[in-house]
Scaffold this active site. Structure first.
Site, PDB file in Angstrom:
ATOM      1  N   ASP A 129       0.831  -1.205   0.078  1.00 21.76           N
ATOM      2  CA  ASP A 129       0.038  -0.073  -0.143  1.00 21.76           C
ATOM      3  C   ASP A 129       0.950   1.251  -0.148  1.00 21.76           C
ATOM      4  O   ASP A 129       1.729   1.210  -0.526  1.00 21.76           O
ATOM      5  CB  ASP A 129      -1.050   0.064   1.090  1.00 21.76           C
ATOM      6  CG  ASP A 129      -2.081   0.618   0.985  1.00 21.76           C
ATOM      7  OD1 ASP A 129      -2.063   1.996   0.799  1.00 21.76           O
ATOM      8  OD2 ASP A 129      -3.473  -0.037   1.155  1.00 21.76           O
ATOM      9  N   HIS A 136      -3.551   5.896   3.924  1.00 19.08           N
ATOM     10  CA  HIS A 136      -4.502   4.921   3.513  1.00 19.08           C
ATOM     11  C   HIS A 136      -3.961   3.708   4.055  1.00 19.08           C
ATOM     12  O   HIS A 136      -4.636   2.708   4.714  1.00 19.08           O
ATOM     13  CB  HIS A 136      -4.448   5.059   1.909  1.00 19.08           C
ATOM     14  CG  HIS A 136      -5.369   3.823   1.444  1.00 19.08           C
ATOM     15  ND1 HIS A 136      -4.747   2.542   1.054  1.00 19.08           N
ATOM     16  CD2 HIS A 136      -6.578   3.817   0.956  1.00 19.08           C
ATOM     17  CE1 HIS A 136      -5.833   1.771   0.695  1.00 19.08           C
ATOM     18  NE2 HIS A 136      -6.817   2.528   0.703  1.00 19.08           N
ATOM     19  N   TYR A 191      -8.201 -11.676 -10.511  1.00 15.55           N
ATOM     20  CA  TYR A 191      -7.705 -13.133 -10.411  1.00 15.55           C
ATOM     21  C   TYR A 191      -8.372 -14.022  -9.834  1.00 15.55           C
ATOM     22  O   TYR A 191      -8.652 -13.814  -8.478  1.00 15.55           O
ATOM     23  CB  TYR A 191      -6.197 -12.913  -9.970  1.00 15.55           C
ATOM     24  CG  TYR A 191      -5.362 -11.797 -11.081  1.00 15.55           C
ATOM     25  CD1 TYR A 191      -5.673 -11.758 -12.253  1.00 15.55           C
ATOM     26  CD2 TYR A 191      -4.533 -11.117 -10.312  1.00 15.55           C
ATOM     27  CE1 TYR A 191      -4.770 -10.893 -13.081  1.00 15.55           C
ATOM     28  CE2 TYR A 191      -3.623 -10.122 -11.021  1.00 15.55           C
ATOM     29  CZ  TYR A 191      -4.027 -10.201 -12.573  1.00 15.55           C
ATOM     30  OH  TYR A 191      -3.080  -9.175 -13.133  1.00 15.55           O
ATOM     31  N   SER A 226     -11.252  -0.813  -0.210  1.00 16.76           N
ATOM     32  CA  SER A 226     -10.198  -0.807   0.654  1.00 16.76           C
ATOM     33  C   SER A 226     -10.437  -1.197   2.022  1.00 16.76           C
ATOM     34  O   SER A 226      -9.755  -1.959   2.547  1.00 16.76           O
ATOM     35  CB  SER A 226      -9.244   0.270   0.590  1.00 16.76           C
ATOM     36  OG  SER A 226      -8.844   0.831  -0.628  1.00 16.76           O
TER      37      SER A 226
END
Length: 385
Positions: free
Chosen positions: A123, A155, A270, A336
């Site tokens: 991050d 963040h 994915y 997030s």
């Protein structure tokens, strides 16, 4: 015969004794006042005498005695004493909603008993000195500008707190309290980076796959999954993640905030990762009805959250209170925040199932998850972890 009337007196109950603080007028010697004046006789017991911060004392007395004492010409005022306590630790709504407070591994009880697990946060970095975070500074890596992995954006620090803020008596607590957090900085102070920098972070994690059990990646960009782990379509990011997962590292990733199919974004698309969408939850409780930082109804999927077959779980992501740079705390919303809850859940599972493969971690989290009305993916629940 004269009538007889009972006249027995009923004894009045004694007035309860309370605790009071007596502030004397400037220049009055508190010790002398207590010793020589009638004030002492009004008190059941004098506790402390103050002579530096102010002139006065604390004592136990009745309310009647306190009122009388307040009229003494040497007394400035008399006030009831009150109970104070340390600043209590907050149980964030998201941690509450996924039932981390019920987890026997998390053991959330305001006692610092840390979960023995390692989680890398790929991050913006993590504030290396945040008092609420067990940051493994020896494992810090900066793939963004080659300097410190210290967070200049906030963040990554926020995500880290949701994953593993320490269980103590202040601030917040994470899903896996006290987990060792590896700060892997791939994004700059503006929250942006390149795929090359992200791959650098994944490469670093893979080099430490014998130590790091779980990774959180609350980041993404456009792309798709061709199902071949990037070996034939030139997708280096997919190849890197597949190699890392094959080495035993579990990845929790954000579905994204574009109100689109997660199949259009990587790493969310994915199959090898755990992709997480965002639940609007404002009070940490099921059932809906609460209001919060958004107009989105309680207990619904966020209107901005990505969705689709690639999403494995949903987790709280609205109004999430967590750690912030400057040793502070802040409320944020988004995928997030949702991903971080699942990373914490995966960390709890790995702490007690160290041999679990990333695929089995995902299926175990899905098996324990609970349904939410109107949402196809189930909600993370770690009560039994």
């Amino acid at each position: 015969m004269a009538s007889i009337t009972a006249t027995a007196a009923i004894a009045a109950a004694p007035e309860p004794v309370g605790h009071y603080i007596v502030v004397l007028k400037d220049g009055t010697d508190a010790t002398s006042f207590v010793r020589n004046s009638l004030a002492a006789s009004r008190a059941v017991g004098v506790d402390d005498i103050y002579s530096h911060a102010l002139s006065g004392y604390s004592a136990k007395m009745t309310a009647e005695a306190a009122a009388a004492l307040a009229k003494d010409p040497l007394v400035q005022w008399v006030q009831p004493d009150k109970t104070v306590s340390i600043a209590a630790q907050t149980l964030p709504t998201g941690v509450n909603r996924v039932d981390a407070d019920l987890s026997p591994t998390a053991r959330i009880n305001n006692v610092d008993e840390r979960v023995n697990v390692d989680v890398a946060v790929i991050d913006t970095g993590i504030q290396l000195t945040h008092p609420e975070l067990n940051v493994y500074t020896a494992g810090a890596k900066n793939c963004n500008d080659g300097t410190s992995a210290n967070d200049l954006n906030g963040h990554g620090t926020h995500v880290a707190g949701t994953i593993g803020a320490i269980d103590n008596t202040a601030g917040v607590v994470g899903v896996a309290p006290g987990a060792r957090l590896w700060p892997v900085r791939v994004l700059n102070r503006d929250g942006t980076g390149t795929w090359a920098q992200v791959i650098c972070g994944i490469n670093y994690v893979t080099a430490h796959a014998s130590e790091i059990e779980v990774v959180n990646m609350s980041l993404g960009g456009s792309g798709f999954d061709d199902g071949d782990c990037g070996r034939t379509n030139g997708d280096a990011l997919h190849l890197a993640i597949c190699t890392s997962v094959a080495a035993g590292v579990t990845y929790a990733v954000a579905a994204g905030n574009s109100a689109s199919d997660a199949a259009l974004f990587v790493p969310a698309a994915y199959d090898e990762v755990i992709t997480v969408s965002t639940l609007a939850d404002y009070n940490g409780l099921p059932g809906g009805g609460a209001t919060g930082c958004s107009s989105a109804p309680d207990d619904t999927r966020s209107p901005t959250s990505n969705f689709g077959d690639d999403v494995d779980l949903i987790a709280p992501g609205f109004c999430i209170y967590s750690t912030w740079i400057g040793s502070l705390y802040k409320t944020l919303s988004g995928a997030s925040m949702a991903s971080a809850h699942v990373a914490g859940g995966a960390a709890l599972w790995k702490a007690t199932h160290p041999a679990a493969t990333p695929a089995s971690v995902r299926t175990s989290l899905q098996a324990a998850a609970v349904p939410v009305l109107g949402i196809p993916e189930k909600l993370l629940n770690v009560a039994t972890f």
